[in-house]
Scaffold this motif. Structure first.
Motif, mmCIF file in Angstrom:
data_model
loop_
_atom_site.group_PDB
_atom_site.id
_atom_site.type_symbol
_atom_site.label_atom_id
_atom_site.label_comp_id
_atom_site.label_asym_id
_atom_site.label_seq_id
_atom_site.Cartn_x
_atom_site.Cartn_y
_atom_site.Cartn_z
ATOM 1 N N LEU A 1 0.818 -1.217 0.000
ATOM 2 C CA LEU A 1 0.000 0.000 0.000
ATOM 3 C C LEU A 1 0.849 1.263 0.000
ATOM 4 O O LEU A 1 0.316 2.363 -0.158
ATOM 5 C CB LEU A 1 -0.920 0.009 1.224
ATOM 6 C CG LEU A 1 -1.872 -1.189 1.358
ATOM 7 C CD1 LEU A 1 -2.731 -1.034 2.614
ATOM 8 C CD2 LEU A 1 -2.747 -1.337 0.119
ATOM 9 N N VAL A 2 2.151 1.127 0.206
ATOM 10 C CA VAL A 2 3.062 2.269 0.238
ATOM 11 C C VAL A 2 4.246 1.949 -0.665
ATOM 12 O O VAL A 2 4.502 0.797 -1.005
ATOM 13 C CB VAL A 2 3.544 2.554 1.679
ATOM 14 C CG1 VAL A 2 2.390 3.013 2.558
ATOM 15 C CG2 VAL A 2 4.222 1.330 2.281
ATOM 16 N N PRO A 3 5.020 2.971 -1.100
ATOM 17 C CA PRO A 3 6.125 2.713 -2.029
ATOM 18 C C PRO A 3 7.383 2.151 -1.374
ATOM 19 O O PRO A 3 8.178 1.501 -2.046
ATOM 20 C CB PRO A 3 6.395 4.095 -2.628
ATOM 21 C CG PRO A 3 5.926 5.056 -1.598
ATOM 22 C CD PRO A 3 4.748 4.408 -0.933
ATOM 23 N N GLN A 4 7.593 2.388 -0.069
ATOM 24 C CA GLN A 4 8.814 1.939 0.574
ATOM 25 C C GLN A 4 8.498 1.560 2.017
ATOM 26 O O GLN A 4 7.990 2.385 2.781
ATOM 27 C CB GLN A 4 9.862 3.041 0.559
ATOM 28 C CG GLN A 4 11.263 2.586 0.895
ATOM 29 C CD GLN A 4 12.020 2.050 -0.313
ATOM 30 O OE1 GLN A 4 11.720 2.424 -1.437
ATOM 31 N NE2 GLN A 4 12.972 1.167 -0.082
ATOM 32 N N ALA A 5 8.768 0.332 2.412
ATOM 33 C CA ALA A 5 8.498 -0.088 3.788
ATOM 34 C C ALA A 5 9.092 -1.459 4.034
ATOM 35 O O ALA A 5 9.356 -2.233 3.109
ATOM 36 C CB ALA A 5 6.995 -0.121 4.058
ATOM 37 N N THR A 6 9.295 -1.750 5.315
ATOM 38 C CA THR A 6 9.640 -3.095 5.748
ATOM 39 C C THR A 6 8.716 -3.467 6.898
ATOM 40 O O THR A 6 8.110 -2.598 7.539
ATOM 41 C CB THR A 6 11.108 -3.194 6.212
ATOM 42 O OG1 THR A 6 11.307 -2.287 7.297
ATOM 43 C CG2 THR A 6 12.058 -2.870 5.079
ATOM 44 N N GLY A 7 8.591 -4.730 7.179
ATOM 45 C CA GLY A 7 7.717 -5.160 8.259
ATOM 46 C C GLY A 7 7.686 -6.666 8.350
ATOM 47 O O GLY A 7 8.500 -7.369 7.730
ATOM 48 N N HIS A 8 6.721 -7.174 9.128
ATOM 49 C CA HIS A 8 6.558 -8.608 9.318
ATOM 50 C C HIS A 8 5.080 -8.968 9.269
ATOM 51 O O HIS A 8 4.218 -8.171 9.644
ATOM 52 C CB HIS A 8 7.141 -9.066 10.662
ATOM 53 C CG HIS A 8 8.633 -9.159 10.657
ATOM 54 N ND1 HIS A 8 9.428 -8.055 10.847
ATOM 55 C CD2 HIS A 8 9.474 -10.222 10.480
ATOM 56 C CE1 HIS A 8 10.699 -8.421 10.789
ATOM 57 N NE2 HIS A 8 10.757 -9.738 10.575
ATOM 58 N N LEU A 9 4.821 -10.151 8.796
ATOM 59 C CA LEU A 9 3.483 -10.738 8.840
ATOM 60 C C LEU A 9 3.553 -11.949 9.762
ATOM 61 O O LEU A 9 4.367 -12.860 9.549
ATOM 62 C CB LEU A 9 3.048 -11.167 7.439
ATOM 63 C CG LEU A 9 1.793 -12.039 7.334
ATOM 64 C CD1 LEU A 9 0.565 -11.253 7.756
ATOM 65 C CD2 LEU A 9 1.623 -12.572 5.914
ATOM 66 N N ARG A 10 2.727 -11.933 10.805
ATOM 67 C CA ARG A 10 2.680 -13.061 11.733
ATOM 68 C C ARG A 10 1.415 -13.855 11.471
ATOM 69 O O ARG A 10 0.307 -13.298 11.452
ATOM 70 C CB ARG A 10 2.706 -12.584 13.178
ATOM 71 C CG ARG A 10 2.761 -13.715 14.208
ATOM 72 C CD ARG A 10 2.831 -13.150 15.627
ATOM 73 N NE ARG A 10 3.050 -14.192 16.610
ATOM 74 C CZ ARG A 10 2.063 -14.905 17.168
ATOM 75 N NH1 ARG A 10 0.798 -14.665 16.839
ATOM 76 N NH2 ARG A 10 2.339 -15.828 18.062
ATOM 77 N N ALA A 11 1.590 -15.160 11.225
ATOM 78 C CA ALA A 11 0.457 -16.052 10.988
ATOM 79 C C ALA A 11 0.412 -17.089 12.091
ATOM 80 O O ALA A 11 1.448 -17.638 12.489
ATOM 81 C CB ALA A 11 0.587 -16.732 9.636
ATOM 82 N N ALA A 12 -0.795 -17.352 12.591
ATOM 83 C CA ALA A 12 -0.961 -18.322 13.673
ATOM 84 C C ALA A 12 -2.128 -19.241 13.360
ATOM 85 O O ALA A 12 -3.189 -18.801 12.906
ATOM 86 C CB ALA A 12 -1.198 -17.610 15.003
#
Length: 885
Positions: A549-560
């Motif tokens: 949704l944005v041009p520049q980013a980092t992050g994490h997706l947590r799935a449980a």
């Protein structure tokens, strides 16, 4: 890229495809084995068989349509397309099947003028009418034809055409809607013209109703070239071949209203004129004899499309062989002819192949056709024509249901974990397998329940059958409920997107304690992520779609999923990561390579002594490329010579990947980007820089290799300790022991890196698989054969409770497809016999122990001591392993 067909363990049969002696007629003969097969009925009289093969030098994927040709009430083969290149799917979707009939399958057809007019190069007939002749000239050309009774044959079709001019003079017609008109004479073009633009023609007139309507001046296209426009319906464009001054003068003398008669008909080499025909090229089987094409330019391994007939013409066989892919290397013409003959064709013809090879077939109850093969271009190529199969449409009254899991029919979708769900669909079909609308009622038997919406909920480990029923119509699907879920893993360990709005997908695979796998649907997964930066949605196929949704980013997706969790690093935007500064340029070797001043520091120079000359340099060891890289960057010191640099890489299976840069038309240092193909299988490694000389001698400087990569963090690798890893006491508690690499007190024997014949010891059959030869250089074929023989022997031996496969670590020799096949065969052996199986890999980089589908795997490094305790008939795990560094 389209996903490869999954390997399924089956009883393997020998298929004979390798040509024998170098004569014009060959006999089929091969040492290949079939490794998987699936099949389904498309319509009454049509069946699809899809299978994988391992040959001594390649893998093959083959899709085969078996057709019983009939009259008006049976299956008919018809001409497909004819209005310019379109994909087989597009042409099939708009093909008029006629009252009471439907389209059930389609395949690409003739070779065509791919870089010119887009028209077929051979003859074509549709609905009993000549659509186009072969070119150049009226000479007969090869084709497959189908008569009024539906029967087919391979034949040659020529043109019998004439032009009657005012005064009665008759001139021969040398081409009719031909892609390549003859060098002289008159040719005709009508609204049936099958190309996108007409070929270069000389003087032309328009003829309507047997009279000249007007002169037909050429027009200029967007590129400024003179061309003729497609004639309107009812109009014939009569043209002189370009450069034929005599024919041009005769046409120039005509005036509006002059009587001109144009006649054209197809002339078969024998027998009646077919109702439908599509051109081809090389004869593969002639009168029951496979043909030898050795020495011919097209006799290389490639994707292939072939059509064959039984002796009476009533049995049609359409074959699509994938090629130019790691999963399928394609066939030569000689091998293709041998295969068609072995499969039962009395006559067979080669159609267009390469990126054109496309086979579509229907699913019971579906109105659209499904793509069955994997086109080598990675997508459907627009082609000039094809063959379409039509069959009676049926009543539309529901006779049964095709029940399938959402997401696919692979084994991972027919399994479920206790407490989780699987979404099912039920597609109604009539007695002729055509569409039949109507929703069914659902119920289940066994280890689960099915709700009204078709969602199966698993209750306990075991088997279950989901049923769809409406009145007397019924369909069912067998499901397996695995043991409780113990861990989950995403199909992508990291997700990197290049820009805002880009999307990609992933699935979550769950595992039980025995390593049995099943896809976990989004409905059973809890997600945590930054919703201001990412969108993560159910893709409707058992997986997720991630959108930046944005041009520049980092992050994490947590799935449980319950207590099982996993984190996936996310990134969007591109950054340049350093790959190599070429400080080791002096260690790169190759023709014309030397050290030069770089950008900055030391760099690499490639000397190109003349136009078209080649230079190259290989590193002392392959240079790893970041896994998510979209492009490589390289500083190039240009000399304006037009030389073209190339970066050469190897993919995960060692297959070569080449990415070429632009022609060097600049001087001085410039950073050049080399886009990596989306089809390349990571991880990649740079194996060579090369260049081809331009207009003259040249010298290129190279320095500072980088990779344009989305900025994700490292993927978390969960540590899973398998229960077979035991203490020394636990190992010695087993009835007997063996050691790996070095001896140990109390060990019955020592396994070393040296191969030895198979043997049985205290209930365990040991099989040594030699991994010296690569999979597609004969090694895979010999290893799978040896494995099959050992599995058969172990299954029959009452005193054998387990099979242990021993091999040396060799990832460059044993490709992933062979490894997957080995694992599946062992898992099938375990399921069908109740006996145990394990794979012992020696000289591995590090110690590891794991299991998949209940098959144990132990990787043992060169150093240290490994002791293995064995009880081939234990109730639980039959191995206990202790490794001491």
């Amino acid at each position: 890229m389209l996903s490869p067909r999954p390997l399924l363990p089956v009883l393997l049969a020998v298929l004979l495809v390798t040509p024998a002696a170098p004569a014009r007629a060959v006999t089929a003969g091969s040492d290949g084995i079939e490794t998987a097969r699936t099949g389904r009925q498309i319509a009454p009289g049509i069946r699809l068989e899809s299978y994988d093969r391992l040959e001594s030098d390649r893998w093959l994927r083959i899709d085969e349509l078996l057709v019983d040709l009939g009259g008006s009430d049976g299956v008919r083969a018809e001409y497909l397309g004819g209005r310019g290149p379109a994909t087989v799917a597009e042409s099939a979707a708009r093909h008029p099947a006629g009252p009471g009939r439907r389209v059930v399958a389609a395949v690409n057809g003739d070779f065509f003028d791919i870089r010119g007019t887009g028209a077929p190069l051979g003859p074509g007939l549709g609905a009993g009418r000549l659509l186009h002749s072969a070119g150049p000239g009226p000479t007969a050309a090869p084709a497959v034809g189908f008569g009024a009774d539906g029967a087919g044959r391979v034949l040659r079709i020529g043109l019998d055409g004439s032009v009657t001019l005012p005064g009665g003079a008759v001139r021969p017609l040398t081409g009719y809607n031909a892609a390549r008109p003859a060098a002289g004479g008159l040719c005709a073009y009508t609204a049936d013209w099958p190309g996108t633009r007409l070929p270069a023609l000389g003087t032309a007139v328009e003829v309507r109703g047997g009279r000249v309507a007007a002169a037909a001046p050429p027009v200029r296209d967007r590129r400024g070239s003179l061309r003729r426009e497609r004639p309107e319906p009812g109009t014939t464009l009569l043209a002189a071949a370009a450069g034929d001054s005599a024919a041009a003068a005769e046409l120039a003398a005509l005036r509006p209203g002059d009587a001109v008669a144009v006649a054209a008909r197809a002339v078969p080499g024998g027998g009646a004129v077919p109702v439908a025909a599509v051109g081809g090229r090389e004869a593969l089987v002639v009168a029951g004899v496979p043909q030898d094409h050795d020495g011919e330019p097209n006799n290389t391994a490639a994707p292939r499309t072939a059509v064959g007939f039984s002796r009476d013409g009533r049995r049609l066989r359409i074959l699509a062989v994938d090629g130019r892919q790691r999963d399928s290397g394609g066939l030569t013409l000689t091998a293709l002819g041998a295969m068609m003959h072995r499969l039962g064709s009395y006559e067979a013809l080669n159609l267009d192949g390469g990126g054109s090879t496309t086979l579509l077939a229907g699913l019971s109850g579906a109105s659209a056709l499904a793509l069955e093969n994997s086109p080598s271009d990675g997508s459907l190529r627009p082609v000039s024509n094809g063959i379409v199969l039509t069959a009676p449409a049926g009543s539309g009254r529901t006779a049964g249901f095709r029940v399938e899991p959402v997401g696919g029919t692979a084994e991972e979708f027919t399994r479920v974990f206790p407490g989780l769900g699987r979404t099912l669909t039920a597609t109604g079909y009539d007695a002729l397998l055509g569409p039949a609308p109507g929703a069914p009622a659902w119920f289940a038997q066994g280890a689960g329940t099915v709700g009204p919406g078709g969602v199966f909920r698993a209750l306990r480990p075991g088997r279950a059958t989901a049923h769809a029923r409406r009145a007397t119509a019924h369909g069912a699907l067998l499901l397996t409920v695995l043991g409780p879920l113990t861990r989950i893993r995403p199909t992508r360990s990291r997700i990197g997107l290049a820009q805002q709005g880009e999307k990609t997908g992933f699935r979550l695979t769950g595992y039980d304690a025995q390593g049995a796998a099943a896809v976990v649907e989004p409905r059973d997964v809890a997600l945590e992520f930054d919703r201001s930066r990412w969108s993560v949605t159910d893709d409707g196929r058992g997986g997720f779609t991630v959108t930046a949704l944005v041009p520049q980013a980092t992050g994490h997706l947590r799935a449980a999923v319950g207590a099982a969790t996993v984190e996936i690093p996310l990134g969007v935007g591109l950054v340049t990561l350093p790959v190599s500064d070429l400080s080791d340029a002096g260690e790169w070797t190759g023709p014309g390579a030397s050290v030069t001043e770089g950008h900055p520091g030391a760099g690499l120079a490639l000397e190109l002594p003349g136009a078209g000359a080649q230079g190259g340099a290989a590193p002392p060891r392959p240079v790893p490329v970041p896994e998510l890289a979209r492009a490589l960057t390289l500083w190039v010191d240009g000399d304006g010579s037009g030389a073209r640099p190339t970066v050469e890489l190897a993919d995960a299976d060692g297959a070569a990947v080449k990415v070429a840069g632009p022609a060097v038309d600049w001087t001085g240092w410039l950073e050049v980007a080399f886009a990596l193909p989306a089809t390349a299988q990571p991880p990649l490694a740079v194996t060579r820089f090369s260049a081809v000389g331009g207009t003259g001698p040249g010298r290129l400087g190279l320095d500072t290799l980088g990779a344009r990569t989305p900025p994700t963090g490292p993927a978390a690798v969960p540590v899973v300790r398998d229960p077979i890893v035991a203490t020394e006491a636990g190992v010695r508690a087993r009835p007997w022991r063996f050691a790996v690499g070095a001896g140990a007190p109390g060990a019955d024997f020592v396994l070393t890196g040296a191969g030895r014949p198979g043997f049985v010891h205290r209930g365990v059959r040991f099989l040594w698989l030699d991994t010296a030869e690569p999979t597609v250089a004969g090694g895979g074929l010999s290893r799978i054969r040896a494995l099959r023989e050992a599995l058969t022997a172990a299954a029959r031996e009452p005193g054998t409770g387990a099979l242990a496969v021993v091999r040396t670590y060799a990832p460059a020799a044993v490709d992933r497809k062979e490894s997957a096949l080995t694992d599946r065969l062992l898992a099938e052996f375990r399921r069908t016999t109740g006996k145990r199986a394990a794979v012992l890999t020696l000289a591995a980089p590090e110690f590891a122990a794991a299991r998949s589908e209940g098959v144990l795997s132990v990787a043992v490094p060169r150093t240290g001591r490994t002791l293995v305790g064995v009880d081939a008939f234990a109730r639980g795990d039959w191995l206990a392993v202790r490794h001491t560094p």
